[in-house]
Design an enzyme around this catalytic site. Structure first.
Site, PDB file in Angstrom:
ATOM      1  N   LYS A 132       7.444  16.314 -14.971  1.00  0.00           N
ATOM      2  CA  LYS A 132       6.117  16.746 -15.412  1.00  0.00           C
ATOM      3  C   LYS A 132       5.614  17.904 -14.543  1.00  0.00           C
ATOM      4  O   LYS A 132       5.090  18.891 -15.051  1.00  0.00           O
ATOM      5  CB  LYS A 132       5.129  15.560 -15.376  1.00  0.00           C
ATOM      6  CG  LYS A 132       5.405  14.553 -16.493  1.00  0.00           C
ATOM      7  CD  LYS A 132       4.664  13.224 -16.324  1.00  0.00           C
ATOM      8  CE  LYS A 132       5.161  12.220 -17.377  1.00  0.00           C
ATOM      9  NZ  LYS A 132       4.537  10.898 -17.264  1.00  0.00           N
ATOM     10  N   GLN A 135       1.070   7.738 -13.201  1.00  0.00           N
ATOM     11  CA  GLN A 135       2.364   7.294 -13.741  1.00  0.00           C
ATOM     12  C   GLN A 135       2.400   5.766 -13.785  1.00  0.00           C
ATOM     13  O   GLN A 135       2.150   5.100 -12.786  1.00  0.00           O
ATOM     14  CB  GLN A 135       3.505   7.849 -12.872  1.00  0.00           C
ATOM     15  CG  GLN A 135       4.890   7.552 -13.406  1.00  0.00           C
ATOM     16  CD  GLN A 135       5.164   8.235 -14.736  1.00  0.00           C
ATOM     17  OE1 GLN A 135       4.808   9.393 -14.946  1.00  0.00           O
ATOM     18  NE2 GLN A 135       5.779   7.517 -15.658  1.00  0.00           N
ATOM     19  N   ASP A 171      -3.380  11.729 -20.807  1.00  0.00           N
ATOM     20  CA  ASP A 171      -2.463  10.737 -21.385  1.00  0.00           C
ATOM     21  C   ASP A 171      -3.122   9.996 -22.563  1.00  0.00           C
ATOM     22  O   ASP A 171      -2.436   9.328 -23.332  1.00  0.00           O
ATOM     23  CB  ASP A 171      -2.053   9.697 -20.323  1.00  0.00           C
ATOM     24  CG  ASP A 171      -0.634   9.919 -19.800  1.00  0.00           C
ATOM     25  OD1 ASP A 171       0.152  10.618 -20.479  1.00  0.00           O
ATOM     26  OD2 ASP A 171      -0.306   9.375 -18.726  1.00  0.00           O
TER      27      ASP A 171
END
Ligand code: NAP
Length: 285
Positions: free
Chosen positions: A55, A99, A122
């Site tokens: 990422k 994460q 997200d």
């Protein structure tokens, strides 16, 4: 005579989309709003480390500002929550991503709720999940968003179609189902307790597999001519990557199918970049 399915090439689509991001990033940077993403990693999970590094690398390649914040597995949740509060107020940062999975001593939902919804790239904050459920999304979770882009690219119409999703996770299955509902498909969501899974999958014009079991979906489970989307990423004992679908057999039954690797995988990070750029554009007005 059997027809071999058309391959839905996520790798090429991801490259095309990323090339298009350049101009938007440059325009924002010229106004002093270079898009920025902060990625938080807690612990040493090897797969999570790879995802986080990918990422950050994707941000760098696309000209975004990025920050990687790494904490030991036993860090106090308050330390991470304080950092999130700081990032919420940091004008260099337009997207904040934690994460998952977090270690067991974390209340995952509380951490996700601590991210300000306007930086929740997200799309896991309850407010953003609610907006998606109401058909008015602010940020769409990256993996199902990437799948929708593949439908768009492939000219695949969802309206009125039987869409079946295997898996009901908050990350993939559930938001995928909401997107199908919003697109006017007739939607079935299966899980590990589903009775007679094959009866459901055989009806699917569009089948999404998000199970996490190598070659779980076999050719006999498919309706001839189905569009098959394989979200699974499974590591085989020999180190190779494998999807949730038995690709070699399924491609002889499906009309269109995503490979693993090179299908949904490359789209996920691409849509993370898209959401971060979008967040920066909103901030810039
Ligand atoms: P997850 O949270 O483990 O969810 C798996 C789902 O599959 C659960 O809902 C589970 O049902 C269901 N399931 C398990 N066994 C089943 C069975 N025998 N029949 C029907 N359903 C069954 O996984 P996830 O986070 O959604 O991820 C799924 C896969 O996608 C994994 O391989 C993951 O690595 C991959 N993934 C890929 C990307 C990408 O970028 N391409 C992104 C995220 C995830 P229950 O709820 O009843 O347990």
């Amino acid at each position: 005579m059997t027809m071999t399915a058309q391959i839905l090439d996520g790798k090429t689509l991801a490259q095309t989309l990323r090339a298009g991001f350049r101009k938007r990033v440059d325009a924002l940077a010229a106004q002093g709003h270079r898009p920025g993403l902060a990625v938080i990693l807690v612990g040493e999970d090897p797969a999570s480390k790879v995802y986080v590094n990918n990422k950050v690398k994707a941000c760098e390649d696309a000209g975004l500002y990025s920050e990687k914040l790494v904490y030991p597995v036993n860090v106090a949740p308050a330390v991470v929550l304080d950092k999130i509060a700081e990032l919420n107020a940091d004008p260099k940062v337009h997207g904040i991503l934690v994460q998952l999975p977090l270690p067991a001593h974390f209340a995952e939902a509380a951490v996700l709720e601590a991210i300000t919804p306007k930086k929740d790239v997200d799309g896991f904050h309850a407010e953003n999940v609610g907006a998606l459920a109401q058909g008015n999304p602010c940020f769409i979770p990256c993996t199902p968003y990437g799948v929708m882009k593949m439908f768009e690219q492939g000219g695949i119409d969802l309206s009125g179609k039987e869409a079946v999703v295997i898996g009901r996770s908050n990350i993939v299955g559930k938001p995928m189902a909401l997107l199908f509902i919003n697109a006017g498909a007739t939607v079935t969501v299966c899980n590990s307790r589903t009775e007679d899974l094959k009866a459901h999958t055989r009806r699917a014009d569009i089948l999404v597999a998000a199970v996490g079991k190598p070659r779980f979906v076999t050719a006999d489970m498919l309706k001839p001519g189905a569009v098959v989307i394989d979200v699974g990423i499974n590591r085989l004992p020999d180190g190779k990557l494998c999807g949730d679908v038995d690709f070699d057999a399924a491609k002889e039954v499906a009309s269109q199918i995503t490979p693993v690797p090179g299908g949904v995988g490359p789209m996920t990070i691409t849509m993370l970049l898209a959401n971060t750029i979008e967040a920066a554009e909103r901030e810039a007005g």
